[in-house]
Motif scaffolding. Sequence first.
Motif, PDB file in Angstrom:
ATOM      1  N   GLY A 306      35.723  21.079  41.144  1.00  0.00           N
ATOM      2  CA  GLY A 306      34.514  21.887  41.041  1.00  0.00           C
ATOM      3  C   GLY A 306      34.615  22.925  39.940  1.00  0.00           C
ATOM      4  O   GLY A 306      33.639  23.199  39.228  1.00  0.00           O
ATOM      5  N   ASP A 307      35.801  23.494  39.781  1.00  0.00           N
ATOM      6  CA  ASP A 307      36.030  24.461  38.716  1.00  0.00           C
ATOM      7  C   ASP A 307      35.793  23.813  37.347  1.00  0.00           C
ATOM      8  O   ASP A 307      35.144  24.386  36.472  1.00  0.00           O
ATOM      9  CB  ASP A 307      37.460  24.990  38.822  1.00  0.00           C
ATOM     10  N   THR A 309      34.059  20.861  36.630  1.00  0.00           N
ATOM     11  CA  THR A 309      32.690  20.385  36.391  1.00  0.00           C
ATOM     12  C   THR A 309      31.717  21.543  36.173  1.00  0.00           C
ATOM     13  O   THR A 309      30.750  21.411  35.416  1.00  0.00           O
ATOM     14  CB  THR A 309      32.203  19.487  37.550  1.00  0.00           C
ATOM     15  N   SER A 310      31.988  22.672  36.813  1.00  0.00           N
ATOM     16  CA  SER A 310      31.138  23.840  36.578  1.00  0.00           C
ATOM     17  C   SER A 310      31.273  24.323  35.134  1.00  0.00           C
ATOM     18  O   SER A 310      30.276  24.726  34.506  1.00  0.00           O
ATOM     19  CB  SER A 310      31.500  24.970  37.542  1.00  0.00           C
ATOM     20  N   GLN A 311      32.489  24.268  34.605  1.00  0.00           N
ATOM     21  CA  GLN A 311      32.676  24.659  33.209  1.00  0.00           C
ATOM     22  C   GLN A 311      32.062  23.638  32.264  1.00  0.00           C
ATOM     23  O   GLN A 311      31.471  24.008  31.235  1.00  0.00           O
ATOM     24  CB  GLN A 311      34.162  24.863  32.921  1.00  0.00           C
ATOM     25  N   TRP A 315      29.377  26.897  32.571  1.00  0.00           N
ATOM     26  CA  TRP A 315      29.914  28.162  33.080  1.00  0.00           C
ATOM     27  C   TRP A 315      30.989  28.676  32.127  1.00  0.00           C
ATOM     28  O   TRP A 315      32.010  28.022  31.931  1.00  0.00           O
ATOM     29  CB  TRP A 315      30.472  27.952  34.481  1.00  0.00           C
ATOM     30  N   LYS A 317      33.638  30.577  32.103  1.00  0.00           N
ATOM     31  CA  LYS A 317      34.624  31.242  32.956  1.00  0.00           C
ATOM     32  C   LYS A 317      35.542  32.134  32.135  1.00  0.00           C
ATOM     33  O   LYS A 317      35.829  33.275  32.511  1.00  0.00           O
ATOM     34  CB  LYS A 317      35.434  30.191  33.717  1.00  0.00           C
ATOM     35  N   GLU A 323      30.410  33.763  38.668  1.00  0.00           N
ATOM     36  CA  GLU A 323      30.617  32.435  39.245  1.00  0.00           C
ATOM     37  C   GLU A 323      29.280  31.810  39.639  1.00  0.00           C
ATOM     38  O   GLU A 323      28.436  32.486  40.239  1.00  0.00           O
ATOM     39  CB  GLU A 323      31.520  32.526  40.474  1.00  0.00           C
ATOM     40  N   PRO A 324      29.096  30.522  39.342  1.00  0.00           N
ATOM     41  CA  PRO A 324      27.871  29.849  39.771  1.00  0.00           C
ATOM     42  C   PRO A 324      27.845  29.682  41.286  1.00  0.00           C
ATOM     43  O   PRO A 324      28.893  29.780  41.949  1.00  0.00           O
ATOM     44  CB  PRO A 324      27.936  28.499  39.055  1.00  0.00           C
ATOM     45  N   GLY A 326      27.726  27.178  43.251  1.00  0.00           N
ATOM     46  CA  GLY A 326      28.617  26.155  43.800  1.00  0.00           C
ATOM     47  C   GLY A 326      30.039  26.642  43.971  1.00  0.00           C
ATOM     48  O   GLY A 326      30.716  26.298  44.943  1.00  0.00           O
ATOM     49  N   ILE A 327      30.514  27.445  43.041  1.00  0.00           N
ATOM     50  CA  ILE A 327      31.864  28.001  43.146  1.00  0.00           C
ATOM     51  C   ILE A 327      31.930  29.037  44.265  1.00  0.00           C
ATOM     52  O   ILE A 327      32.891  29.075  45.048  1.00  0.00           O
ATOM     53  CB  ILE A 327      32.301  28.608  41.802  1.00  0.00           C
TER      54      ILE A 327
END
Length: 437
Positions: A306-307, A309-311, A315, A317, A323-324, A326-327
Amino acid sequence: MRKATLILALGFALAASMSAQGGRGRGGQPAADAAVTILKPARVFDGESMHEGWAVRVRGDRIDAAGPAAGIGAAGAAQIDLPGTTLMPGMVEGHSHVLLHPYNETPWNDQVAHDSVGVRIARATNHLRSTLMAGFTTIRDLGTEGAGYSDVELKQAVEQGIIPGPRMIVVTRAIVATGSYGPKGFSLEWGHIPQGAEEADGNDLVRVVRDQIGHGADWIKIYADYRWGAGGTAAPTFSVDEIKLIVDTARSSGRPVAAHSATAEGMRRAALGGVETIEHGDAGTPEVFKLMKEHNVALCPTLAAGDATSQYAGWNKAGGAAEPPGIARKRASFKAALDAGVTILSGSDVGVFTHGDNARELELMVNYGMPAVDALRSATSVAARVLHVENRIGMVKEGLLADLVAVDGDPTRDISATRRVKFVMKGGAVARAYETR
């Protein structure tokens, strides 16, 4: 010189792997004349706790003794000094996909639908080497994602000493409910598109489970939910009765079942159905985690996926962006699992991000509230118990396989030490020689 040392170490590892049977006596124990090596680090994490000033004696492919250095007999043994390091069990990756590579390089759909199996196996060969060099000596690979039974063949190649890599626990194709999985996005006129997992429903699940076992599956993996709900939301797939049918069929041959699940209802059904691990658990609730605890179901949280795919989705980071959602949701669910006392198996979903970066999961578990020593246990002794291999790996203990890793520093104080791998031994053979820099 450094490159030459690594090449020699790999060559020795392969040779030792192919001749390992020659160094064992009856019952898999080392023969009396097997090669003996003394490893002398600053300290030893035995899979449960830390011991300053310990040494470890390896005979053949097994740990022969571990304890205070002064009490470890070294007569006739080769000695490897590992100053400043912590020697620990080879780490376990509980959720890997060696036949995938990072989604920011090639989207999952394109990897499954466009890349040939031969190319994917070639990539996986490099992935396995990188994983071993990173100190992960065992992996549970949770699905070939459209590459058939290639995981079984890669496992055979590692076991035969053809390629370097960690010990592999494999599930082959994984099982999905009809219509729920992918690849998707193709014109409907093409009819049935080959899927990234094997479709089955109802009583046909018995045949599919048995067929995957026949093709070499060590575990069975199912998708208890997936993104097939209205508007592409995650929704449950199999019923509780279907999951019980899968579990009963697998259990009759001694195979456990793992369930992908990101929704509370999917997790509830999986726990009631008898699975042994739930993967992801993004929307887990205190009530669901209490149920998992009651049914002795472990969580493999895959925080790193998740970390990553969010980036990939934007995102920033590294730039300190908030933090989005989902995180934030993942942090809350992981904390709820810890509060409920659920067993945590370290597993990252590596393949979504770069192989060899597996320590990312351990760092995130600590960042999300797990004590560093518990994170280490989740990748060593706890992992071995969850995966039913505690009689072989997971502890620095007499009689177990000599899968050992030395890291620079003390990972119980600084979990990022798990990135600073200085030495790797698998089955008594040096896979990565000690580096002084």
